[in-house]
Design a protein around this motif. Sequence first.
Motif, PDB file in Angstrom:
ATOM      1  N   TYR A  78       3.520 -17.793 -22.261  1.00  0.00           N
ATOM      2  CA  TYR A  78       2.358 -16.949 -21.985  1.00  0.00           C
ATOM      3  C   TYR A  78       1.146 -17.783 -21.577  1.00  0.00           C
ATOM      4  O   TYR A  78       0.789 -18.756 -22.236  1.00  0.00           O
ATOM      5  N   ASP A  79       0.541 -17.392 -20.458  1.00  0.00           N
ATOM      6  CA  ASP A  79      -0.672 -18.028 -19.958  1.00  0.00           C
ATOM      7  C   ASP A  79      -1.710 -16.931 -19.731  1.00  0.00           C
ATOM      8  O   ASP A  79      -1.535 -16.087 -18.846  1.00  0.00           O
ATOM      9  N   PRO A  80      -2.790 -16.901 -20.515  1.00  0.00           N
ATOM     10  CA  PRO A  80      -3.806 -15.848 -20.362  1.00  0.00           C
ATOM     11  C   PRO A  80      -4.390 -15.769 -18.957  1.00  0.00           C
ATOM     12  O   PRO A  80      -4.816 -14.698 -18.516  1.00  0.00           O
ATOM     13  N   ASN A  81      -4.394 -16.878 -18.232  1.00  0.00           N
ATOM     14  CA  ASN A  81      -4.972 -16.880 -16.884  1.00  0.00           C
ATOM     15  C   ASN A  81      -4.043 -16.253 -15.845  1.00  0.00           C
ATOM     16  O   ASN A  81      -4.455 -15.988 -14.722  1.00  0.00           O
ATOM     17  N   GLU A  82      -2.807 -16.035 -16.230  1.00  0.00           N
ATOM     18  CA  GLU A  82      -1.827 -15.540 -15.268  1.00  0.00           C
ATOM     19  C   GLU A  82      -1.691 -14.018 -15.299  1.00  0.00           C
ATOM     20  O   GLU A  82      -1.165 -13.417 -14.363  1.00  0.00           O
ATOM     21  N   LYS A  83      -2.189 -13.379 -16.357  1.00  0.00           N
ATOM     22  CA  LYS A  83      -1.933 -11.948 -16.522  1.00  0.00           C
ATOM     23  C   LYS A  83      -2.539 -11.104 -15.404  1.00  0.00           C
ATOM     24  O   LYS A  83      -2.014 -10.042 -15.069  1.00  0.00           O
ATOM     25  N   SER A  84      -3.623 -11.553 -14.817  1.00  0.00           N
ATOM     26  CA  SER A  84      -4.253 -10.757 -13.759  1.00  0.00           C
ATOM     27  C   SER A  84      -3.447 -10.779 -12.462  1.00  0.00           C
ATOM     28  O   SER A  84      -3.700  -9.989 -11.562  1.00  0.00           O
ATOM     29  N   LYS A  85      -2.468 -11.679 -12.376  1.00  0.00           N
ATOM     30  CA  LYS A  85      -1.656 -11.786 -11.162  1.00  0.00           C
ATOM     31  C   LYS A  85      -0.499 -10.796 -11.138  1.00  0.00           C
ATOM     32  O   LYS A  85       0.118 -10.604 -10.104  1.00  0.00           O
ATOM     33  N   HIS A  86      -0.186 -10.200 -12.282  1.00  0.00           N
ATOM     34  CA  HIS A  86       0.967  -9.304 -12.384  1.00  0.00           C
ATOM     35  C   HIS A  86       0.523  -7.867 -12.163  1.00  0.00           C
ATOM     36  O   HIS A  86      -0.246  -7.308 -12.951  1.00  0.00           O
ATOM     37  N   LYS A  87       1.021  -7.262 -11.086  1.00  0.00           N
ATOM     38  CA  LYS A  87       0.706  -5.870 -10.778  1.00  0.00           C
ATOM     39  C   LYS A  87       1.974  -5.162 -10.282  1.00  0.00           C
ATOM     40  O   LYS A  87       2.900  -5.807  -9.792  1.00  0.00           O
ATOM     41  N   PHE A  88       1.966  -3.838 -10.436  1.00  0.00           N
ATOM     42  CA  PHE A  88       3.074  -3.013  -9.951  1.00  0.00           C
ATOM     43  C   PHE A  88       2.542  -1.941  -9.006  1.00  0.00           C
ATOM     44  O   PHE A  88       1.391  -1.505  -9.119  1.00  0.00           O
ATOM     45  N   MET A  89       3.406  -1.516  -8.092  1.00  0.00           N
ATOM     46  CA  MET A  89       3.074  -0.430  -7.192  1.00  0.00           C
ATOM     47  C   MET A  89       4.264   0.521  -7.094  1.00  0.00           C
ATOM     48  O   MET A  89       5.402   0.086  -6.893  1.00  0.00           O
ATOM     49  N   VAL A  90       3.980   1.809  -7.263  1.00  0.00           N
ATOM     50  CA  VAL A  90       5.003   2.841  -7.098  1.00  0.00           C
ATOM     51  C   VAL A  90       4.748   3.496  -5.751  1.00  0.00           C
ATOM     52  O   VAL A  90       3.706   4.127  -5.539  1.00  0.00           O
ATOM     53  N   GLN A  91       5.687   3.322  -4.854  1.00  0.00           N
ATOM     54  CA  GLN A  91       5.565   3.865  -3.497  1.00  0.00           C
ATOM     55  C   GLN A  91       6.504   5.066  -3.360  1.00  0.00           C
ATOM     56  O   GLN A  91       7.630   5.036  -3.874  1.00  0.00           O
ATOM     57  N   SER A  92       6.052   6.110  -2.687  1.00  0.00           N
ATOM     58  CA  SER A  92       6.872   7.319  -2.560  1.00  0.00           C
ATOM     59  C   SER A  92       6.651   7.991  -1.216  1.00  0.00           C
ATOM     60  O   SER A  92       5.648   7.730  -0.522  1.00  0.00           O
ATOM     61  N   LEU A  93       7.588   8.868  -0.868  1.00  0.00           N
ATOM     62  CA  LEU A  93       7.455   9.711   0.325  1.00  0.00           C
ATOM     63  C   LEU A  93       8.345  10.930   0.158  1.00  0.00           C
ATOM     64  O   LEU A  93       9.358  10.884  -0.535  1.00  0.00           O
ATOM     65  N   LEU A  94       7.970  12.008   0.783  1.00  0.00           N
ATOM     66  CA  LEU A  94       8.745  13.240   0.700  1.00  0.00           C
ATOM     67  C   LEU A  94      10.029  13.099   1.510  1.00  0.00           C
ATOM     68  O   LEU A  94      10.011  12.672   2.660  1.00  0.00           O
ATOM     69  N   LYS A 107      12.729   3.230   6.626  1.00  0.00           N
ATOM     70  CA  LYS A 107      12.481   2.473   7.858  1.00  0.00           C
ATOM     71  C   LYS A 107      11.752   3.320   8.908  1.00  0.00           C
ATOM     72  O   LYS A 107      10.919   2.823   9.666  1.00  0.00           O
ATOM     73  N   GLU A 108      12.081   4.590   8.940  1.00  0.00           N
ATOM     74  CA  GLU A 108      11.503   5.468   9.958  1.00  0.00           C
ATOM     75  C   GLU A 108      10.185   6.113   9.516  1.00  0.00           C
ATOM     76  O   GLU A 108       9.515   6.789  10.309  1.00  0.00           O
ATOM     77  N   ALA A 109       9.815   5.920   8.256  1.00  0.00           N
ATOM     78  CA  ALA A 109       8.605   6.570   7.746  1.00  0.00           C
ATOM     79  C   ALA A 109       7.352   5.993   8.408  1.00  0.00           C
ATOM     80  O   ALA A 109       7.250   4.790   8.658  1.00  0.00           O
ATOM     81  N   LYS A 110       6.404   6.857   8.666  1.00  0.00           N
ATOM     82  CA  LYS A 110       5.120   6.443   9.233  1.00  0.00           C
ATOM     83  C   LYS A 110       4.167   6.059   8.101  1.00  0.00           C
ATOM     84  O   LYS A 110       4.279   6.584   6.985  1.00  0.00           O
ATOM     85  N   PRO A 111       3.232   5.158   8.340  1.00  0.00           N
ATOM     86  CA  PRO A 111       2.291   4.741   7.289  1.00  0.00           C
ATOM     87  C   PRO A 111       1.565   5.915   6.649  1.00  0.00           C
ATOM     88  O   PRO A 111       1.304   5.904   5.437  1.00  0.00           O
ATOM     89  N   GLU A 112       1.235   6.920   7.431  1.00  0.00           N
ATOM     90  CA  GLU A 112       0.508   8.073   6.869  1.00  0.00           C
ATOM     91  C   GLU A 112       1.386   8.956   5.988  1.00  0.00           C
ATOM     92  O   GLU A 112       0.896   9.863   5.305  1.00  0.00           O
TER      93      GLU A 112
END
Length: 243
Positions: A78-94, A107-112
């Motif tokens: 554990y490094d207290p200075n490293e915790k801010s580097k860890h992030k998650f993203m949940v990406q979705s589309l209909l 692959k065919e999805a548009k950014p919008e």
Amino acid sequence: MARPEQVLLLEPQHELRFRGPFTDVVTTTLKLANPTERNVCFKVKTTAPRRYCVRPNSGVIDAGTSINVSVMLQPFDYDPNEKSKHKFMVQSLLAPPDMTDTEGVWKEAKPEDLMDSKLRCVFDMPTENEKTHDMDSNKIASSLSKSESSTLSMKSMASSLDDGEVKKIMEECKRLQMEVQRLREENKQIREDDGLRMRKSTIMPSQHSSPAVRVKEEGLSSRIIALIVLFFVVGVIVGKLAL
């Protein structure tokens, strides 16, 4: 152009918490719910892919259902200075109604068409008191586990031994019962014969024969008493094993 608002409901909404010490795998659960009337494709991404194992990290959530994603943090220093580097993203589309290839849809999805939610990682390190409490709890749990295992093995061993011992003792009981019964009948017959001889014989012959008969009778009586005592002891042992 601004991306559409995330249709999935995340729990937790903003952060994933992991409790140390991080000497072993630490798992937290991310719940993804789909309240819409359409199926939704999703992907879970992280800025530190080597540090985490995510199952499942992608898939399709049917309309009106939810799914639990296990996020497993691998052991690390554990490094207290490293915790801010860890992030998650949940990406979705209909998902399209006629979808057959999930990867093709991405692959065919548009950014919008893409929707995403970001979560930060929070690392909780236990205090010294909490560490001591956790260690004591682990020791107690380990002791209980060993005690239960030992008890089960002892019961299993005792059960296997008792069956054999009981069988031997029961056979010995039967043999002793038959021996006692035989001696009782023999003793009874000797007494009847002695009484018959006493009535037919004169006083002098009776004086010569009676001591021998009495010695034989006393010998048989002693054997009967010894066998009865032994039979009683065996019965006590059987009773204890039965309990």
